[in-house]
Design an enzyme around this catalytic site. Sequence first.
Site, short mmCIF file in Angstrom:
data_model
loop_
_atom_site.label_atom_id
_atom_site.label_comp_id
_atom_site.label_asym_id
_atom_site.label_seq_id
_atom_site.Cartn_x
_atom_site.Cartn_y
_atom_site.Cartn_z
N ASP A 174 -57.59 27.14 -24.25
CA ASP A 174 -58.95 27.32 -23.76
C ASP A 174 -59.46 25.93 -23.37
O ASP A 174 -59.58 25.06 -24.23
CB ASP A 174 -59.84 27.93 -24.84
CG ASP A 174 -61.21 28.35 -24.31
OD1 ASP A 174 -61.72 27.68 -23.41
OD2 ASP A 174 -61.75 29.36 -24.82
N ARG A 235 -59.57 40.39 -17.78
CA ARG A 235 -59.90 40.87 -16.44
C ARG A 235 -58.61 41.08 -15.66
O ARG A 235 -57.63 40.35 -15.82
CB ARG A 235 -60.79 39.87 -15.69
CG ARG A 235 -62.23 39.81 -16.22
CD ARG A 235 -63.00 41.08 -15.89
NE ARG A 235 -64.38 41.01 -16.33
CZ ARG A 235 -64.84 41.45 -17.50
NH1 ARG A 235 -63.98 41.96 -18.37
NH2 ARG A 235 -66.13 41.39 -17.80
N ASP A 259 -55.49 46.86 -20.20
CA ASP A 259 -56.73 47.62 -20.23
C ASP A 259 -57.52 47.41 -18.93
O ASP A 259 -58.47 48.13 -18.67
CB ASP A 259 -57.58 47.17 -21.43
CG ASP A 259 -58.87 47.96 -21.56
OD1 ASP A 259 -58.79 49.21 -21.63
OD2 ASP A 259 -59.96 47.35 -21.56
N GLU A 264 -60.14 48.56 -9.75
CA GLU A 264 -60.54 49.53 -10.77
C GLU A 264 -61.47 50.59 -10.18
O GLU A 264 -62.43 50.23 -9.50
CB GLU A 264 -61.22 48.83 -11.95
CG GLU A 264 -60.27 47.95 -12.72
CD GLU A 264 -60.88 47.36 -13.98
OE1 GLU A 264 -60.12 46.89 -14.84
OE2 GLU A 264 -62.13 47.38 -14.11
N HIS A 283 -59.88 50.45 -19.00
CA HIS A 283 -60.94 49.45 -19.20
C HIS A 283 -61.91 49.93 -20.28
O HIS A 283 -63.13 50.02 -20.07
CB HIS A 283 -61.70 49.18 -17.90
CG HIS A 283 -62.43 47.86 -17.92
ND1 HIS A 283 -62.69 47.12 -16.79
CD2 HIS A 283 -62.95 47.13 -18.95
CE1 HIS A 283 -63.35 46.02 -17.10
NE2 HIS A 283 -63.52 46.00 -18.42
#
Length: 325
Positions: A174, A235, A259, A264, A283
């Site tokens: 990160d 995402r 997911d 989408e 999702h």
Amino acid sequence: MNRTVVVVESFERDIHMTMREVGEVRFGNPAMKNNDEAALIDLIKDADAVCITSRGAFTKKVLQSAPKLRIIAKCGAPPSNVDIAAATELGIPVTWTPGSNAISVAEHALTLILAALKLLPQTMKDLQNGGWHTSDKKASELTGRTVGIVGLGQAGFQLAKMLKPFNVEILCYDPYIDVEKAREVGAKPVERNELFAKSEIISLNCQSSPETYHMINEEALSLMRPGVYIVNTGRGALIDEVALNAAVDSGRVACAALDVFEEEPPKKDNPLLNKEKIIVTPHMAGWAGEALVREAKGAADEIIRVLNGLAPINVANPDYIRFLK
């Protein structure tokens, strides 16, 4: 009062209705298509406030069509479906509800990791078709593995906490890492390519941005250990789906659990939807009742604050204030 609050996608109606104290509450059409710009313009053109999810594309054109708009309140993570620069230039604060779905998303990521290792979808289907366990389908253990978490935000942090009892080695990447926070959950900060190379399981828990777009691509996949597991509750744009599909077919990726998708909902002919070694969910990582209540309340509270003349709290574009008229 003559103020209007538009809820584009309603999921906790009772909480949404608390906004009646600041204006009329109007709900969007559930059948509205995600890319229907004209319908979205018609829906919000007279709105003083808009409560949104990931549904709908709030382009500059859409935002300019709503001259009274004073706030866009997103339920959940920072919005990737709002033109933040345009909202800022128009003096519209865009808020979100940090941490509201972190536990739900982390639990979903952990569930997908375990489902992938334990071959749950494949073996359930085999059993339903009259089969039994076979020598070519052996489950794997999570305990003792090396897990890489990309994005140690609120969901990634909660996932790391949930993984600790499994005695895994946790690597994290990160660029905005809080080293003390990582140390708290026993996560070792590393560079992204090192995480890709050393992790047996990779969980994507970051947002979409120009820096993260297709971070899982052909080059990244080539760095990974053969038989890696990839889980994405972040995402869809984080993954080059063509490259991932090829890596699953070649066996470099043992299983992918997704997911989220680049488009989408995904088209029915998307090859990722019909592979034994890919687990898919619609999702729904943050789509838990408890999380939705927290999200709806957080967004409603922001709208009530702003329409009562107070400053919003959790703002994704704090520079909006420079453009207020």
